[in-house]
Design a protein around this motif. Structure first.
Motif, PDB file in Angstrom:
ATOM      1  N   LEU A  21      10.506   5.193   0.243  1.00  0.00           N
ATOM      2  CA  LEU A  21      10.660   6.410   0.932  1.00  0.00           C
ATOM      3  C   LEU A  21      10.920   7.237   0.200  1.00  0.00           C
ATOM      4  CD1 LEU A  21      11.974   4.816   4.660  1.00  0.00           C
ATOM      5  CD2 LEU A  21       9.395   5.265   3.524  1.00  0.00           C
ATOM      6  N   ALA A  22      10.465   8.116  -0.111  1.00  0.00           N
ATOM      7  CA  ALA A  22      10.435   9.557  -0.971  1.00  0.00           C
ATOM      8  C   ALA A  22      11.859  10.046  -0.192  1.00  0.00           C
ATOM      9  CB  ALA A  22      10.011  10.398  -1.055  1.00  0.00           C
ATOM     10  N   ASP A  23      11.717   9.958   1.121  1.00  0.00           N
ATOM     11  CA  ASP A  23      11.978  11.110   3.045  1.00  0.00           C
ATOM     12  C   ASP A  23      13.017   9.943   2.999  1.00  0.00           C
ATOM     13  OD1 ASP A  23      13.680  12.192   4.382  1.00  0.00           O
ATOM     14  OD2 ASP A  23      13.020  13.933   3.379  1.00  0.00           O
TER      15      ASP A  23
ATOM     16  N   THR B 239       6.159  10.512   0.867  1.00  0.00           N
ATOM     17  CA  THR B 239       5.055   9.498   0.668  1.00  0.00           C
ATOM     18  C   THR B 239       6.413   8.762   0.690  1.00  0.00           C
ATOM     19  OG1 THR B 239       5.390   9.557  -1.908  1.00  0.00           O
ATOM     20  CG2 THR B 239       4.320  11.372  -0.763  1.00  0.00           C
ATOM     21  N   GLY B 240       5.699   6.893   0.670  1.00  0.00           N
ATOM     22  CA  GLY B 240       5.870   5.862   0.824  1.00  0.00           C
ATOM     23  C   GLY B 240       5.011   4.490  -0.213  1.00  0.00           C
ATOM     24  N   VAL B 241       5.725   4.108  -0.381  1.00  0.00           N
ATOM     25  CA  VAL B 241       5.086   2.326  -0.323  1.00  0.00           C
ATOM     26  C   VAL B 241       5.654   1.286   0.729  1.00  0.00           C
ATOM     27  CG1 VAL B 241       4.553   0.732  -2.059  1.00  0.00           C
ATOM     28  CG2 VAL B 241       4.436   3.106  -2.972  1.00  0.00           C
TER      29      VAL B 241
ATOM     30  N   ARG C   3       1.050  -1.147   0.331  1.00  0.00           N
ATOM     31  CA  ARG C   3      -0.142  -0.389  -0.216  1.00  0.00           C
ATOM     32  C   ARG C   3       1.267   1.291   0.237  1.00  0.00           C
ATOM     33  NH1 ARG C   3      -4.007   1.772   3.789  1.00  0.00           N
ATOM     34  NH2 ARG C   3      -3.405   4.526   2.679  1.00  0.00           N
ATOM     35  N   SER C   4      -0.539   2.234   0.071  1.00  0.00           N
ATOM     36  CA  SER C   4       0.634   4.011  -0.205  1.00  0.00           C
ATOM     37  C   SER C   4       0.926   4.491   1.384  1.00  0.00           C
ATOM     38  CB  SER C   4       0.380   4.582  -1.600  1.00  0.00           C
ATOM     39  OG  SER C   4      -1.079   5.295  -1.114  1.00  0.00           O
ATOM     40  N   LEU C   5       2.054   5.111   1.403  1.00  0.00           N
ATOM     41  CA  LEU C   5       1.745   5.834   2.722  1.00  0.00           C
ATOM     42  C   LEU C   5       2.212   7.659   2.400  1.00  0.00           C
ATOM     43  CD1 LEU C   5       4.477   3.323   4.288  1.00  0.00           C
ATOM     44  CD2 LEU C   5       2.190   3.147   4.678  1.00  0.00           C
TER      45      LEU C   5
ATOM     46  N   GLU D 126      -3.792  11.716  -4.494  1.00  0.00           N
ATOM     47  CA  GLU D 126      -2.555  11.799  -5.153  1.00  0.00           C
ATOM     48  C   GLU D 126      -1.853  11.126  -5.687  1.00  0.00           C
ATOM     49  OE1 GLU D 126       0.167  14.734  -2.333  1.00  0.00           O
ATOM     50  OE2 GLU D 126      -2.276  14.607  -1.601  1.00  0.00           O
ATOM     51  N   PRO D 127      -1.172  10.947  -7.486  1.00  0.00           N
ATOM     52  CA  PRO D 127      -0.617  10.045  -8.113  1.00  0.00           C
ATOM     53  C   PRO D 127       0.993   9.835  -7.724  1.00  0.00           C
ATOM     54  CG  PRO D 127      -1.491  11.785  -9.328  1.00  0.00           C
ATOM     55  CD  PRO D 127      -1.623  12.159  -8.522  1.00  0.00           C
ATOM     56  N   LEU D 128       1.281   8.920  -7.488  1.00  0.00           N
ATOM     57  CA  LEU D 128       2.162   8.341  -6.418  1.00  0.00           C
ATOM     58  C   LEU D 128       3.456   8.954  -8.110  1.00  0.00           C
ATOM     59  CD1 LEU D 128       2.220   5.188  -4.677  1.00  0.00           C
ATOM     60  CD2 LEU D 128       2.762   7.262  -3.552  1.00  0.00           C
ATOM     61  N   ALA D 129       4.515   9.390  -7.347  1.00  0.00           N
ATOM     62  CA  ALA D 129       5.930   9.816  -8.259  1.00  0.00           C
ATOM     63  C   ALA D 129       6.393   7.830  -8.692  1.00  0.00           C
ATOM     64  CB  ALA D 129       6.997  10.437  -7.338  1.00  0.00           C
TER      65      ALA D 129
END
Length: 454
Positions: free
Chosen positions: A274-276, A256-258, A248-250, A352-355
């Motif tokens: 993780l984006a960060d 953001t993350g998955v 799932r997305s986070l 929001e769409p995930l990158a």
């Protein structure tokens, strides 16, 4: 626990006690899990600590063999609804790193001095020491499972400086950051790579990273039931699940993350995109809550298995968990909207769409601010009139929920059970209208057994 019982527990090396307390050895300066396979020290050299931070605070370093910092969390903190329990959940969710001890104290309605005194009495360490222990564990995971440089790891884990990072790692693990990373690499190099081994971690940008973590738990665990429960409720675009996996997305504090979780046999294998990387510790904590990995199933089953109605259900499904959720606000909105076209439309319109999509996980669940006009519950969450974060007072939150239009008694109880990870909630079922008092404090697990049997 008297000395004889304690020594019996240590001799048995029972994994159920891991995370409930920690054992320091005065002669070596090391602290361990109760299940540590190392040779037993003499009783007079043992010291007991209620938390890893308490052991670290008196100068003990983590055992290199049993890795006590990676043990499951104590189930006590899921059960307790007092200030100490709420504080522990907020610290685990990274509040001290984001807002400092003053922010934690303000959230709980205490002065910093009162809060420090309370946690010192309960856990043997204050909020700063507890947060420091968490930063060190996050740093260790990043050193062992990513290619990030030591400086990047330090700041990603929440340390204020490279010097503080180096000093803490040396004190707590008896190794420098470079030695810690080399030690793991050396072990991996001496062993054949298993066919099912996860992909190597790789840095995706200056901050974004893929991290792999082993999530420990107390056995048994009914993985089929856990993954089946989550898959049956998966929201298209935001989640997907099936036999042996869940993804799932986070939405996290810094980005953001998955998350992608699979059954590792004696652990859960968790891959985080993780984006960060500063979100690592928070993401791990939320995944543990989602999967209910800090529970002690034997303790729960001892209580529920004594009931004639539940005994055959408990025997049929040992290790059945009561899943929480990674985002309390999302769970609450979904509970009110219910499954169906309305929710799917909200995700399509406001999600929001995930990158970097993963599988069919392509979007984040919409933020409550975007849904404020769609449902009174989202409006209450967006304005702060209703709080469902890990530090929420469960009784107060349920009372608040029941004042929101569209939230009935049953929905409020369901939100309390999953969004606030309360182990003692019961909802009437077709055959059981009211739970006996003997099912306390594990009524949520009794409910899951009844649902699974139905």
């Amino acid at each position: 626990m008297d000395a004889d019982n304690l020594y019996a527990v240590l001799r048995s090396r029972d994994r159920r006690f891991d995370g409930r307390f920690f054992v320091g050895v005065a002669t070596t300066g090391v602290y361990c899990r109760p299940s540590c396979p190392a040779a037993m020290p003499k009783p007079e050299n043992l010291r007991l600590y209620p938390s890893a931070a308490a052991a670290q605070q008196v100068g003990h370093r983590a055992c290199k063999r049993c890795r006590p910092d990676a043990s499951p969390g104590s189930p006590e903190w899921n059960l307790r609804a007092d200030v100490a329990g709420r504080a522990m959940r907020l610290i685990a969710d990274g509040l001290v790193d984001r807002e400092g001890v003053s922010g934690l104290a303000a959230r709980l309605g205490y002065s910093e001095r009162q809060l420090h005194r309370l946690l010192l009495a309960e856990l043997g360490a204050g909020p700063q020491a507890l947060a420091r222990a968490q930063r060190a564990q996050a740093a260790r995971i990043l050193l062992e499972s990513t290619g990030l440089g030591a400086g990047e790891v330090a700041f990603a884990a929440g340390f204020a400086s490279i010097r503080q990072f180096n000093q803490t790692i040396r004190q707590l693990y008896g190794l420098t950051p470079t030695e810690l990373r080399s030690r793991v690499a050396g072990k991996a190099g001496n062993q054949p790579r298993p066919a099912t081994a996860p992909r190597p971690a790789r840095v995706l940008s200056s901050r974004a990273v893929r991290v792999q973590v082993r999530l420990a738990y107390r056995p048994p665990l009914d993985a089929d039931a856990l993954f089946g429960y989550l898959a049956a409720r998966a929201l298209p675009g935001v989640e997907e699940g099936g036999a042996g996996f869940y993804r799932r997305s986070l939405r996290l504090p810094y980005g953001t993350g998955v998350v992608d979780v699979t059954d590792g046999g004696d652990h859960m294998r968790c891959e985080l995109l993780l984006a960060d990387v500063r979100d690592l510790a928070v993401a791990v904590r939320r995944c543990r809550v989602l999967l209910d990995l800090d529970a002690d199933p034997r303790e729960i089953e001892e209580v529920l298995g004594a009931d004639p109605m539940l005994a055959p259900l408990v025997a049929a499904r040992p290790g059945l968990r009561a899943p929480g959720h990674v985002d309390p606000a999302e769970l609450a909105v979904r509970a009110v909207c219910g499954p169906g076209d309305e929710l799917a439309e909200l995700v399509e319109r406001f999600g929001e769409p995930l990158a970097s999509p993963v599988g069919t996980v392509t979007r984040l669940f919409p933020p409550v601010a975007a849904l404020a006009e769609a449902t009174p519950l989202a409006e209450a969450l967006a304005t702060g009139r209703l709080t469902l974060d890990p530090g929420a007072d469960r009784d107060a939150a349920e009372r608040q929920l029941r004042t929101v239009p569209g939230v009935d008694e049953r929905t409020a109880a369901y939100i309390r059970m999953r969004a606030l990870a309360d182990p003692d909630v019961f909802l009437p079922t077709q055959h059981v209208r009211q739970a006996p008092a003997s099912w306390r404090p594990w009524r949520s697990y009794a409910l899951h057994h009844l649902w699974a049997a139905a």
